[in-house]
Structures are given as C-alpha cells and as structure tokens.
Design an enzyme around this catalytic site. Structure first.
Site, PDB file in Angstrom:
ATOM      1  N   ASP A   7       0.861  -1.177   0.000  1.00 42.33           N
ATOM      2  CA  ASP A   7       0.000   0.000   0.000  1.00 42.33           C
ATOM      3  C   ASP A   7       0.901   1.233   0.000  1.00 42.33           C
ATOM      4  OD1 ASP A   7      -2.203   1.576   0.026  1.00 42.33           O
ATOM      5  OD2 ASP A   7      -2.776   1.169   2.104  1.00 42.33           O
ATOM      6  N   ALA A  51     -11.523   2.900   0.212  1.00 43.93           N
ATOM      7  CA  ALA A  51     -12.321   3.669   1.174  1.00 43.93           C
ATOM      8  C   ALA A  51     -13.637   2.988   1.536  1.00 43.93           C
ATOM      9  CB  ALA A  51     -12.569   5.082   0.640  1.00 43.93           C
ATOM     10  N   CYS A  73     -14.340 -24.809  16.861  1.00 48.21           N
ATOM     11  CA  CYS A  73     -13.459 -24.882  15.699  1.00 48.21           C
ATOM     12  C   CYS A  73     -12.559 -26.096  15.876  1.00 48.21           C
ATOM     13  CB  CYS A  73     -12.637 -23.591  15.608  1.00 48.21           C
ATOM     14  SG  CYS A  73     -11.339 -23.596  14.347  1.00 48.21           S
ATOM     15  N   CYS A 121      -9.438 -26.245  14.139  1.00 49.41           N
ATOM     16  CA  CYS A 121      -8.114 -25.909  13.609  1.00 49.41           C
ATOM     17  C   CYS A 121      -7.042 -26.439  14.566  1.00 49.41           C
ATOM     18  CB  CYS A 121      -7.990 -24.398  13.418  1.00 49.41           C
ATOM     19  SG  CYS A 121      -7.719 -23.454  14.943  1.00 49.41           S
TER      20      CYS A 121
END
Length: 490
Positions: A90, A193, A276, A278
């Site tokens: 960026d 934006a 979860c 994971c």
C-alpha cells in the site's frame, strides 16, 4: 482476458482465477495477510502454513522508518520480510485517510515501491470516505484520476500496478472512475475507502459500491476489496466478483482477545468451548487458551486458520455451483448482512449476465432465493414457450393429465414449465413442499405471464389448498382452477 489474470471457474459473479506476479502465481479468491513491518505477530515466513500465497504490507511505513528503508533498498522487500512469494504494497493512503496528510508524493512512493521490488504497486490515491458532499467526492476523484494516470506512465516494469477505484458512496462516481481506469489498463483494481462501511456493518451500501465499480470494469479484471478481512462477508463479496482481500483483523482482533468465526466474533473470555477444529482449537481448551502466555499469538493463528478455511469453502462452492447457497447461509449470521443479501439481489439483472446458464442443483434457502439470477432468467424466457390447445398445470402427477395436449409442472419459485424439463437445471431444484409467500408470489406471477403470453390455449391449474395468495384469484380469472383435493377427472 488480461494476460496476468486467468479465470478458471465461475459461479454467480464469483470466480476462481490465477493472478500472475513477478514472484509467482496466486490462486484467487484469496486473502492477503497484512504484515506490519514494525510488529509481526506471526512471521511472514510462516504464513504459507495457514494457506497464504500473497502478503500485503505498507510501503509508507517502510519508507518513513530509516532502518526499515535501508534494509528494503539493500535486500529488497522480500528480503526485509523474509517471504519469497508475491507481496503487494500500500502507498500510505490509509495513513492519509486517518491523519489527513502524508509526507511523501505520489511519484516518490511509486518509485520507492518499484525500487524495493513490490509485486503489486499502489499509487497514492485519495480515499474519500462515505457520506461526504458530492462535490468533495468529485473533486478528490479528479485528483486520484490525475495521480493514477501519472502512475500508469511511471510504472512500465513487469511489476503489477493497481488502479484504486474511489468515489465515496456515490454509485455513479464509482462506475465512472472504474470505467476510466479500465481504459488505462491497470493489472489489479482495488475498491478503496470501504472500511468505514464494513466497520459500521453498512453491507447494503457496500454492495452498491461493489456493483457500481464492477459494472465499470471489464469482467476479466481482478478486483481487490481493500480492508476486507472478516470471513463472515467473504462469500457475499466473492459472489459480486471480488478476488482479493486483505486482513489485519487476524492480528488486531487477537490483540483485543477476539476469536473470529464465519458467523461473527467472540471475545475469548466469554467462550466456554472452542467451536473450531483448527490446530490451535484442537490442542487447547477454551480455559487453556484464555490462560496461555502466548494467547495473542494463538488467537492470531486461529483467526488465520478460520479465515483461510472460509476461502477454501468458497472455492469449492464455486466449483460445485453452490456459491449463492453459501452466501444465503452466511448472510443470516447478522441482520445487516441480510440487508446486503437483499441488496445483492436488486442487482440480479447484472448478476444474471455473469452467472453460468447451467450448474449444480438449485437449493431454495429462503425468501431471498426467489430473486436469484436463475429465477430472473426463467422469467425473461417465458415467451419461448408456445402453448396451444388444452394445457394442464399441476404441482405433481394427477389422474387424467395425459388427456391434455400439454402438461406443465408448477414449482415455486419458478412457476409453470413443461413436464419434460423437470430433471433439467434449474427446474430440478430442491424446494420446500409448502412455498413461502415470496416464492409463491414469484411463481404465480410467472404463471400469469405465461398464460397471458398464450391466449389461444385453455389452461387448467391444479394447485394445493395451502397456496393462499391474492394472485390465485387472478389465476382463476384466466384458467380453470381446482384444488388437488377436489380434482376428479370426469
């Protein structure tokens, strides 16, 4: 189609694609974890373990900090971060939106990104926030356009150049900006934006912004939804044609003790169980995670696992032709997301142009399904059915139906169609036995249209007694209407 972006599979507006960069090819849709050069909760070299193929970092932060800048200029961006895959940078526009100014020019930050070897370079655009006066949005868009034109002339290397689409919350400005950038042939198109819209859960307006931007771009252009990092809204954005996302949420949420799921966010202190499987959640209980010395790191890892698991599911749904079913499921996680879904289907005419004509079985998931592109497409094609003589419309087989010249099946939310098409997509849809009001409204409206298009035919409509709807009386004016329980063939 762009030479750097290849579309492999499509469903609704979503697609699986390949984005070619100087440091390798990335499969989209995907998420770019945001790397803060100053604070790295999880080292960039470990990001592949979670499924990351591409990262994003802020070139302005690197540019402003001398020790980072010198290493980046000497070893390159990839050497600085210790990651050999693609990296997007960026330009400082985020700092511009937060602080109102930055100490660098567009040309300076473009040149710096080029020197350090960024794979995707972002010019210093003006991120006009939502709800500003139209004149301000228009004036800032003009400045952005000038900077992007200069950037396109400045960057002529193999590095990819992003052309951010601005325009605040004015769809006409977004579409105008996108159309202008399309003519400049950027390689990636970020939608800028939009973070304030997502932070305020203004998903309906976000949908309008994405739709307007997409309408101005080529369908073959890769689109990046800047600042979108929560998996609960990925499916909706992908269905509209967004290919890239970036997430700082995995780290920011972890710092605040927040635990990401596709249905929303929990504060870890309020969790009794970890919903979860994971590697983190399989190893620790909720209590152990709360008390862990490295809790922030563990939460960050879980958040990344949850994020990329959703991306993989979205890709599979695209492959299976089930993306809109997933979108409808996900958008029931929050009322504001449901607003976004309803707004999405106000763009069904545009979406229908992108949606494949054939795919997997249509599953009716709720009232919003009545507005899907498949239903709209069917309604547009009713004039293709030429009917004459005696025509029977029924929800299922009835005694004596073969005595009629033509047999039509009635199935909400579609309406009436030839019985021979029952096993053909999309009429092989899985739908409830008793349709809801919206589904029945769409089906009866289409049936009335079909009857009116064939004035020479004589219609008999056999329906269920449960079909309580004002349009039933309109059907009765145009056809012989009999409830199934009363049907007796003479």
């Amino acid at each position: 189609m762009s030479a750097i972006f290849e579309i492999l599979d499509k469903d609704a507006g979503g697609r699986i694609g390949r984005l070619r960069t100087p440091h390798g090819t990335v499969e989209t849709p995907t998420v770019m974890p945001v790397i803060n050069p100053n604070i790295q909760l999880i080292p960039p070299k470990e990001m592949r373990n979670f499924g990351a193929e591409i990262l994003i970092t802020n070139s302005y932060i690197i540019y402003r900090k001398e020790e980072l800048k010198s290493v980046a200029l000497e070893k390159g961006l990839h050497g600085l971060l210790g990651f050999d895959g693609p990296i997007m940078t960026d330009s400082g526009s985020f700092q511009l939106s937060v602080y109102g100014s930055v100490e660098v020019t567009n040309e300076e930050i473009l040149g710096f990104q080029q020197k350090i070897g960024s794979d995707i370079i972002v010019p210093l655009d003006i991120p006009t926030p939502p709800d500003v006066h139209y004149r301000r949005a228009e004036e800032e868009l003009a400045i952005t356009a000038e900077r992007l034109e200069a950037a396109r002339k400045f960057i002529q290397s193999e590095q990819l150049l992003a052309g951010p689409v601005q325009g605040s919350t004015y769809p006409e400005l977004r579409e105008k900006a996108a159309s202008h950038l399309k003519d400049l042939n950027f390689e990636v198109y970020p939608l800028g934006a939009v973070v304030p819209l997502m932070e305020a859960y203004r998903y309906a307006e976000l949908v309008d912004v994405i739709a307007a931007s997409k309408k101005g771009l080529s369908p073959a252009s890769p689109v990046h939804l800047f600042g979108a990092g929560h998996p609960m809204m990925f499916a909706l954005a992908v269905a509209m044609g967004c290919d890239l996302f970036d997430s700082a949420a995995y780290a920011l949420y972890a710092k605040d003790g927040r635990y990401i799921t596709v249905n929303g966010t929990y504060h870890v202190e309020k969790l009794n169980y970890l919903p979860c499987s994971c590697p983190v959640c399989s190893k620790y209980t909720a209590e152990e995670l709360k008390k862990a010395d490295n809790r922030e790191e563990l939460l960050g890892k879980h958040n990344l696992y949850a994020t990329f698991a959703e991306i993989r599911l979205i890709k599979q749904c695209i492959k299976d032709g089930k993306l809109l079913e997933l979108v409808e499921q996900r958008c029931r996680a929050h009322p504001k997301l449901l607003d976004g879904l309803k707004k999405l289907y106000t763009h069904s005419s545009w979406l229908e142009q992108l949606d494949p004509a054939t795919k997997g079985t249509f599953f009716y998931c709720g009232p919003e399904s009545s507005s899907r592109p498949e239903i709209l497409r069917f309604g547009k094609r009713l004039d293709r059915f030429s009917l004459q003589g005696s025509v029977i419309i029924r929800t299922g087989s009835v005694k004596g139906e073969k005595d009629y010249d033509q047999i039509l099946t009635f199935k909400a939310p579609f309406g009436a169609f030839p019985v021979e098409m029952e096993e053909v997509y999309p009429f092989n849809a899985e739908v409830p036995k008793f349709p809801d009001y919206e589904s029945l409204n769409t089906a009866l409206s289409n049936t009335l249209k079909l009857i009116d298009l064939n004035p020479e035919a004589e219609f008999t409509f056999i329906c269920e007694e449960e079909f309580k709807h004002p349009l039933i009386e309109e059907i009765r004016k145009r056809a012989k209407l009999v409830y199934r329980k009363d049907w007796k063939k003479e």
